[in-house]
Design an enzyme around this catalytic site. Structure first.
Site, PDB file in Angstrom:
ATOM      1  N   ASP A  12      -6.095  -2.872   0.082  1.00 38.82           N
ATOM      2  CA  ASP A  12      -7.009  -3.435  -0.355  1.00 38.82           C
ATOM      3  C   ASP A  12      -7.827  -2.316  -1.113  1.00 38.82           C
ATOM      4  O   ASP A  12      -9.260  -2.327  -1.382  1.00 38.82           O
ATOM      5  CB  ASP A  12      -8.256  -4.129   0.712  1.00 38.82           C
ATOM      6  CG  ASP A  12      -7.527  -5.131   1.542  1.00 38.82           C
ATOM      7  OD1 ASP A  12      -6.850  -5.881   1.078  1.00 38.82           O
ATOM      8  OD2 ASP A  12      -8.070  -5.336   2.576  1.00 38.82           O
ATOM      9  N   LYS A  15      -5.427  -2.931  -5.989  1.00 38.35           N
ATOM     10  CA  LYS A  15      -4.277  -2.659  -6.682  1.00 38.35           C
ATOM     11  C   LYS A  15      -4.039  -4.053  -7.730  1.00 38.35           C
ATOM     12  O   LYS A  15      -3.582  -3.752  -8.813  1.00 38.35           O
ATOM     13  CB  LYS A  15      -3.064  -2.832  -5.471  1.00 38.35           C
ATOM     14  CG  LYS A  15      -3.132  -1.682  -4.606  1.00 38.35           C
ATOM     15  CD  LYS A  15      -1.889  -1.895  -3.386  1.00 38.35           C
ATOM     16  CE  LYS A  15      -2.165  -2.882  -2.654  1.00 38.35           C
ATOM     17  NZ  LYS A  15      -3.495  -2.906  -1.718  1.00 38.35           N
ATOM     18  N   GLY A  39      -3.616  -9.571  -0.325  1.00 40.91           N
ATOM     19  CA  GLY A  39      -4.214 -10.532  -1.044  1.00 40.91           C
ATOM     20  C   GLY A  39      -4.768  -9.732  -2.320  1.00 40.91           C
ATOM     21  O   GLY A  39      -5.698  -8.534  -1.881  1.00 40.91           O
ATOM     22  N   HIS A  40      -4.358 -10.030  -3.378  1.00 45.13           N
ATOM     23  CA  HIS A  40      -4.643  -8.996  -4.633  1.00 45.13           C
ATOM     24  C   HIS A  40      -5.752  -9.582  -5.458  1.00 45.13           C
ATOM     25  O   HIS A  40      -5.592 -10.762  -5.976  1.00 45.13           O
ATOM     26  CB  HIS A  40      -3.306  -8.497  -5.088  1.00 45.13           C
ATOM     27  CG  HIS A  40      -2.297  -7.818  -4.280  1.00 45.13           C
ATOM     28  ND1 HIS A  40      -1.272  -7.382  -4.931  1.00 45.13           N
ATOM     29  CD2 HIS A  40      -2.688  -7.504  -3.285  1.00 45.13           C
ATOM     30  CE1 HIS A  40      -0.767  -6.674  -3.961  1.00 45.13           C
ATOM     31  NE2 HIS A  40      -1.531  -6.540  -3.032  1.00 45.13           N
ATOM     32  N   GLN A 226       0.123  -3.686   0.431  1.00 45.39           N
ATOM     33  CA  GLN A 226      -0.622  -3.130   1.326  1.00 45.39           C
ATOM     34  C   GLN A 226      -1.021  -1.580   1.044  1.00 45.39           C
ATOM     35  O   GLN A 226      -1.016  -1.380  -0.379  1.00 45.39           O
ATOM     36  CB  GLN A 226       0.436  -3.006   2.657  1.00 45.39           C
ATOM     37  CG  GLN A 226       0.661  -4.498   3.492  1.00 45.39           C
ATOM     38  CD  GLN A 226       1.359  -5.351   2.543  1.00 45.39           C
ATOM     39  OE1 GLN A 226       2.571  -5.341   2.302  1.00 45.39           O
ATOM     40  NE2 GLN A 226       0.697  -6.673   2.810  1.00 45.39           N
TER      41      GLN A 226
END
Ligand code: GDP
Ligand code: IMO
Ligand code: MG
Length: 427
Positions: A12, A15, A39-40, A226
């Site tokens: 988080d 990215k 979750g991007h 990640q």
């Protein structure tokens, strides 16, 4: 030039935003690891996209998107993402390529993830319950795994799935005492038929595709999921994810050697966050941590869980940069620190009375680590509209410059807000 974006902390870091910015100058964006645990976030104007499996390049209509072998694909989530982008007028037709060798995350993996976590009691990892560990276990174990390409021959897929479902039901009932038929073969098969119909048109040999594209001079951006501290071999085991998610995982995950990548760009926050359990030496379990959580909206993109917050840890980021071959660093969320009187940066650990600046990935030593801090003055001015590094308050410049020296890597991008435009290019 080919580039790779790597998370340098516990995920988080921002990215998605960095990949979106770099995608502007790339032909292809490749997601090569993780699964729907990621979750991007990409923010364009007032629109916010949260991507779990699709490469963050998906929001740019001209960008080719590739999902390679080591991504564990939950077809339900992937189709949901494709459909939700389509509703916004963004289609993936003819520009999404999925590896035939990527493993499938099916509903029994998510069930097993939940059962394993429950069985651990107080020793829970705090997973995202997206079935990542069980799917990767099946992959490494080889006997009970299914891959995208298996969907091409439904009759042999059905036989394979029947064996797996039988095995998983026995496992759930005997080991986890979940006394009910956890999985219904007919239901899962029907779903898989739909996955086959909808996803096989995108499915190819992505290794061949990416190598061919590079040979033709296309520029490829590799998007890591990640963060390095969650790496299965080099992170804070067992409180990690089940894959090599530091820079070391990029070649294996994508099938492209690291030497074909011109730049490894690491992403960190101007402080540290972590979701889930496990050691976090610079954690602020106090009002300052809550200030950062509130101001930075530090709640998980995938699970909505509050993120644990702490000071910037140069020991962590230097280690992630060392193992990942990181050339330069993008530092996000500088704006979140605005308003604090003073800021601390962890520059070393004291473990059993001895000082070290090299991160101990062994959990027994890490749990004893006490941070050695350098204190720096904060700033109060709003920085969210600043576009030039020299316009930042002197204390903010000083903070970034101090971190740059501590991690021995140039900071080339500084984030001052979630929008793609709120990014200062420092060099
Ligand atoms: P990722 O998993 O590394 O892509 O990061 P996430 O998207 O899970 O979390 C990063 C969060 O920070 C998202 O909500 C982003 O919109 C937000 N974000 C990214 N960069 C900045 C920044 O410079 N400032 C602020 N305030 N928010 C940012
Ligand atoms: P992005 O790509 C933050 C964490 C989970 C948990 C541990 C294991 O958005 O940075 P898993 O479900 O993978 O078995 O959970 O890893 N985790 C992440 N934390 N960002 C992520 O991805 C994460 N992916 C996994 O919270 O602690
Ligand atoms: Mg995330």
């Amino acid at each position: 030039m080919n580039r790779c974006v790597i998370g340098l902390q516990w995920g988080d870091e921002g990215k998605g935003k960095v990949v979106d910015i770099l995608a502007q100058d790339s032909d292809i964006v490749v997601r090569y690891n993780g699964g729907a645990n990621a979750g991007h976030t990409v923010v364009i104007g007032n629109e916010k996209f949260a991507l779990h499996l699709l490469p963050s390049g998906a929001v740019r209509p001209q960008t080719i998107c590739v999902i390679t072998n080591a991504v564990v694909i939950d077809p339900e989530t992937l189709l949901g993402e494709i459909d939700s982008l389509a509703k916004k007028g963004i289609t993936l037709d003819n520009r999404l390529f999925i590896s035939e060798n990527a493993h499938l995350v099916l509903e029994y993996h998510k069930k097993e993830d939940q059962l394993r976590e429950e069985a651990l009691g107080r020793r829970k990892i705090g997973t995202t319950v997206r079935g990542i560990g069980p799917c990767n276990s099946d992959k490494m174990g080889r006997s009970f795994a299914v891959r995208m390409g298996d969907l091409r021959d439904m009759s042999s897929f059905e036989k394979k799935l029947a064996t797996i479902v039988d095995y998983k039901n026995k496992l759930f009932n005997s080991v986890y005492e979940a006394r009910y038929p956890a999985i219904d073969l007919a239901i899962i098969l029907e779903k898989c038929q739909n996955y086959a119909k909808r996803l096989l048109p995108f499915t190819i040999d992505t290794t061949e595709y990416v190598h061919d594209a590079i040979a033709k001079g296309k520029s490829v951006l590799f998007e890591g999921a990640q963060g390095s501290m969650l790496d299965i071999d080099h992170g804070t085991f067992p409180f990690v994810t089940s894959a090599n998610v530091s820079g070391l995982g990029m070649p294996a995950g994508s099938g492209v050697p690291a030497k074909m990548v011109g730049e490894f760009l690491g992403v960190s926050k101007a402080y540290t966050t972590r979701v889930g359990a496990g050691p976090f030496p610079s954690e602020l379990d106090n009002q300052i941590g809550q200030y950062i959580r509130d101001k930075g909206h530090e709640y998980g993109t995938t699970t909505g869980r509050p993120r644990r917050c702490g000071w910037f840890d140069a020991v962590v980021v230097s280690y992630a940069a060392a193992i990942g071959g990181i050339d330069s660093v993008a530092m996000m969320h500088l704006d979140t620190l605005t308003g604090l009187d003073e800021l601390k940066v962890c520059i070393g650990y004291e473990i059993d009375g001895k000082q070290t600046s090299f991160f101990p990935a062994n959990i027994d030593r890490l749990e004893k680590a006490k941070c050695i801090y350098q204190t720096l003055p904060g700033w109060k001015e709003d920085i969210t509209q600043i576009t030039d590094f020299s316009q930042l308050p002197p204390n903010a410049q000083n903070y970034v410059n101090f971190i740059e020296k501590s991690i021995k890597r140039p900071v080339t991008m500084v984030g001052v807000g979630p929008n793609r435009l709120q990014t200062i290019l420092k060099q």
